[in-house]
Motif scaffolding. Structure first.
Motif, short mmCIF file in Angstrom:
data_model
loop_
_atom_site.label_atom_id
_atom_site.label_comp_id
_atom_site.label_asym_id
_atom_site.label_seq_id
_atom_site.Cartn_x
_atom_site.Cartn_y
_atom_site.Cartn_z
N ARG A 256 0.69 -1.17 0.03
CA ARG A 256 -0.05 0.03 0.14
C ARG A 256 0.85 1.24 -0.02
NH1 ARG A 256 -5.06 -1.68 0.12
NH2 ARG A 256 -5.67 -3.37 1.18
N ASP A 257 2.18 1.17 0.79
CA ASP A 257 2.86 2.31 0.69
C ASP A 257 3.57 2.69 -0.74
OD1 ASP A 257 2.36 2.60 3.35
OD2 ASP A 257 4.49 1.62 4.19
N ARG A 258 3.58 1.46 -1.37
CA ARG A 258 4.23 1.60 -2.70
C ARG A 258 3.33 2.18 -3.91
NH1 ARG A 258 8.77 -1.04 -6.36
NH2 ARG A 258 10.13 -0.77 -4.48
N PHE A 259 1.95 1.36 -3.86
CA PHE A 259 1.21 1.60 -5.09
C PHE A 259 -0.12 2.62 -4.64
CE2 PHE A 259 3.57 -2.43 -6.11
CZ PHE A 259 3.92 -1.94 -7.16
N GLY A 260 -0.28 2.47 -3.35
CA GLY A 260 -1.53 3.47 -2.89
C GLY A 260 -2.68 2.83 -3.38
N LYS A 261 -3.49 3.81 -3.88
CA LYS A 261 -5.12 3.51 -4.62
C LYS A 261 -4.83 2.51 -5.66
CE LYS A 261 -7.37 7.33 -2.45
NZ LYS A 261 -8.37 8.37 -2.63
N LYS A 262 -3.69 2.76 -6.37
CA LYS A 262 -3.68 1.80 -7.62
C LYS A 262 -3.48 0.18 -7.40
CE LYS A 262 -2.29 5.52 -10.63
NZ LYS A 262 -1.32 6.17 -11.53
N LEU A 263 -3.19 0.05 -6.09
CA LEU A 263 -2.75 -1.28 -5.76
C LEU A 263 -3.89 -2.54 -6.38
CD1 LEU A 263 -0.96 -3.62 -4.48
CD2 LEU A 263 -1.98 -2.97 -2.23
N LEU A 264 -3.39 -3.34 -6.88
CA LEU A 264 -4.24 -4.73 -7.16
C LEU A 264 -3.91 -5.65 -6.40
CD1 LEU A 264 -4.03 -4.73 -11.21
CD2 LEU A 264 -5.68 -4.02 -9.72
N LEU A 265 -4.64 -6.01 -5.39
CA LEU A 265 -4.29 -6.85 -4.31
C LEU A 265 -5.40 -7.89 -4.15
CD1 LEU A 265 -2.51 -7.54 -1.75
CD2 LEU A 265 -4.15 -5.82 -0.43
N GLN A 266 -5.00 -9.13 -3.95
CA GLN A 266 -5.87 -10.26 -3.88
C GLN A 266 -5.77 -11.21 -2.48
OE1 GLN A 266 -8.75 -11.27 -5.29
NE2 GLN A 266 -9.01 -12.85 -3.72
N ARG A 267 -6.33 -10.91 -1.76
CA ARG A 267 -6.11 -11.83 -0.53
C ARG A 267 -6.32 -13.10 -0.67
NH1 ARG A 267 -6.47 -8.17 4.17
NH2 ARG A 267 -6.68 -10.00 5.41
N CYS A 268 -5.60 -13.93 0.04
CA CYS A 268 -6.01 -15.48 -0.12
C CYS A 268 -7.17 -15.52 0.58
CB CYS A 268 -4.49 -16.19 0.41
SG CYS A 268 -4.93 -18.00 0.62
N THR A 269 -8.25 -16.44 -0.03
CA THR A 269 -9.56 -16.53 0.18
C THR A 269 -9.20 -17.73 1.28
OG1 THR A 269 -9.91 -18.02 -1.50
CG2 THR A 269 -10.71 -15.76 -1.89
N ILE A 270 -8.36 -18.94 1.32
CA ILE A 270 -8.36 -20.06 2.10
C ILE A 270 -7.89 -19.55 3.29
CG2 ILE A 270 -6.93 -22.24 2.54
CD1 ILE A 270 -7.10 -22.42 -0.66
N HIS A 271 -6.67 -18.38 3.25
CA HIS A 271 -6.25 -18.10 4.69
C HIS A 271 -7.37 -17.23 5.11
CE1 HIS A 271 -2.23 -19.14 3.12
NE2 HIS A 271 -1.87 -18.89 4.53
N LYS A 272 -8.24 -16.49 4.65
CA LYS A 272 -9.41 -15.45 5.05
C LYS A 272 -10.48 -16.21 5.87
CE LYS A 272 -9.46 -12.23 6.19
NZ LYS A 272 -9.11 -11.64 7.43
N SER A 273 -10.61 -17.61 5.10
CA SER A 273 -11.74 -18.34 5.46
C SER A 273 -11.37 -18.93 6.98
CB SER A 273 -11.97 -19.29 4.71
OG SER A 273 -13.09 -20.40 5.07
N ARG A 274 -9.95 -19.46 6.80
CA ARG A 274 -9.48 -19.87 8.09
C ARG A 274 -9.59 -18.98 9.32
NH1 ARG A 274 -4.45 -22.84 5.42
NH2 ARG A 274 -5.31 -24.62 4.43
N ASN A 275 -9.10 -17.58 9.18
CA ASN A 275 -9.08 -16.68 10.05
C ASN A 275 -10.48 -16.52 10.63
OD1 ASN A 275 -6.41 -16.46 9.77
ND2 ASN A 275 -6.73 -14.76 8.44
N ILE A 276 -11.56 -16.48 9.79
CA ILE A 276 -12.95 -16.31 10.32
C ILE A 276 -13.32 -17.45 11.15
CG2 ILE A 276 -15.34 -16.27 9.58
CD1 ILE A 276 -14.26 -14.78 6.87
N GLN A 277 -13.02 -18.71 10.71
CA GLN A 277 -13.59 -19.70 11.71
C GLN A 277 -13.01 -19.93 12.91
OE1 GLN A 277 -13.42 -23.45 8.81
NE2 GLN A 277 -13.21 -22.10 7.20
N ARG A 278 -11.67 -19.48 13.03
CA ARG A 278 -11.03 -19.62 14.36
C ARG A 278 -11.75 -18.51 15.33
NH1 ARG A 278 -6.04 -18.53 11.16
NH2 ARG A 278 -4.98 -20.53 11.24
N HIS A 279 -12.33 -17.58 14.90
CA HIS A 279 -13.20 -17.05 15.83
C HIS A 279 -14.42 -17.49 16.30
CE1 HIS A 279 -10.52 -13.79 14.06
NE2 HIS A 279 -10.68 -13.05 15.00
N LEU A 280 -14.94 -18.59 15.50
CA LEU A 280 -16.46 -19.21 15.72
C LEU A 280 -16.30 -20.39 16.66
CD1 LEU A 280 -17.69 -18.86 12.32
CD2 LEU A 280 -18.21 -17.13 14.27
#
Length: 420
Positions: A256-280
């Motif tokens: 984000r520091d390097r590209f700002g609003k032009k950044l094309l960022l895809q978060r890993c959906t598998i990691h995000k799914s696991r992070n959500i499940q850990r809270h439940l």
């Protein structure tokens, strides 16, 4: 004694000429003179020591001529001398024939090629990368009557030399010919250090391990050092490149520091799914995973966002922390939808699975290393293994659609400029 040994060598050469044909033996000999050990390895293992000695005798005959009709009166034949050559992954005893000229001993080209240690170190390295411990190498080479002199210390020295050479090759190679479409970034922890590793996918769908940088932890400064190293070696990191990350805060901050609003960022959906499940609580995890997966499988961006917003409301009733975890990455997990990426390409780039698979190979290759002895050893092995991984890479699935996605990126950025 010398005449007896010399006679034996000549008989061996004649025997192989008779068995294989003079033309074929001449072809093999010429190839070995030209390419040395690489050519010999493909034919020599079954024929072994006898063929090696036969080839050296044939070269001597070509240089000096037969006994009854010498081709050069200034060259005289001697007896034989004990020596050794590297054949495959074994070091073999041989008797190599001798020649003397006006200026002293003449070394046979075939013997000079076969006794080089470079190829031997490469093969030892390949075996080690397949999980063979250097400490057990003497148990695996077998056929002790034909092999000798392979001690543990010798093996370790060869491995150090080979991995150092591979690391230098990896860290110095030119990246200017690679036009990146996507860069996957992830961290692997080895020997108490964190290595941020970059895996590139070019516009033709080919995968390339681009580089790594070592630090105590994953942080933005180390990530920026990695970017600087890649750019120094010619890689162009622009706003047209899609970055796929696992969610590490240090990597995301550096991007984000390097590209700002032009950044094309895809978060890993598998990691995000696991992070959500850990809270439940456990009874809700399967439903949350299925709901999140259903949202990511949507083709259209609006459909995916609608499913994720519904999931966020459901999570809010169960655990606000789980809902907040989804909300902070809501836009970043659907970048592949915003770019209208076709299905096969989405399957490759919705997660960091490609780089995780490479890390799995790294761990397999290093499973016999019990202790890393400092940063130099950690870096030597990582560089060597990443080059080893590259040999088995295939093009990403859906690579034919990359050109269409790049047109979408260019079109969206053009619209943003006009709107600004």
């Amino acid at each position: 004694m010398k005449r007896k040994v010399t006679s034996k060598g000549k008989q061996a050469a004649k025997a192989f000429e008779g068995a294989m044909g003079q033309g074929r033996m001449a072809e093999i000999t010429t190839d070995v003179f030209r390419r040395g050990k690489v050519a010999l390895d493909s034919v020599v293992w079954e024929m072994g020591q006898l063929l090696v000695e036969a080839i050296m005798y044939m070269e001597r005959e070509e240089l000096a001529g037969p006994d009854y009709a010498p081709s050069d009166p200034t060259i005289s034949k001697g007896g034989t001398q004990a020596g050794s050559v590297y054949v495959g992954d074994r070091k073999l005893r041989v008797r190599h024939p001798r020649l003397r000229g006006p200026e002293g001993e003449i070394e046979l080209a075939s013997y000079a090629q076969l006794k080089q240690r470079g190829g031997f170190s490469e093969e030892l390295l390949e075996k080690s990368l397949r999980g063979l411990s250097g400490r057990r190498y003497d148990e695996t080479i077998g056929d002790a009557a034909a092999a000798f002199g392979v001690a543990r210390s010798t093996v370790s020295r060869h491995i150090v030399e080979a991995t150092a050479k591979k690391l230098q090759e990896f860290k110095e190679r030119d990246l200017s010919a690679i036009v990146p479409f996507a860069v996957l970034l992830d961290t692997i922890h080895r020997g108490g250090s964190a290595f941020i590793v970059a895996l590139g996918v070019d516009v033709n769908g080919e995968k390339h391990p681009l580089g790594f940088w070592e630090g105590a932890t994953e942080n933005a400064e180390i990530c920026e050092e990695l970017f600087g190293d890649l750019e120094r070696r010619g890689l162009k990191l622009t706003h047209r490149v899609l970055f796929v990350v696992d969610g590490g805060k240090g990597i995301i901050k550096a991007l984000r520091d390097r590209f700002g609003k032009k950044l094309l960022l895809q978060r890993c959906t598998i990691h995000k799914s696991r992070n959500i499940q850990r809270h439940l609580p456990k009874k809700y995890r399967a439903e949350a995973r299925a709901w999140f997966r259903r949202a990511i499988d949507c083709v259209q961006l609006n459909d995916a966002k609608r499913e994720l917003n519904s999931l966020e409301k459901w999570l809010r009733r169960i655990n606000s922390s789980a809902a907040d975890s989804l909300l902070e990455a809501l836009n970043d997990v659907v970048t592949i939808h915003r770019l209208r990426m076709p299905e096969l390409l989405r399957k490759t780039l919705h997660s960091t699975n490609a780089i995780e698979s490479m890390f799995s190979t790294v761990r397999d290759c290093e499973m016999n290393i019990k202790r890393f002895r400092g940063s130099a050893m950690r870096q030597r092995w990582l560089g060597a293994v990443l080059l080893h991984c590259e040999k088995g890479f295939n093009k990403v699935k859906g690579h034919k659609d990359i050109a269409a996605v790049l047109r979408t990126i260019d079109g969206d950025q053009c619209e943003e400029k006009m709107a600004a």
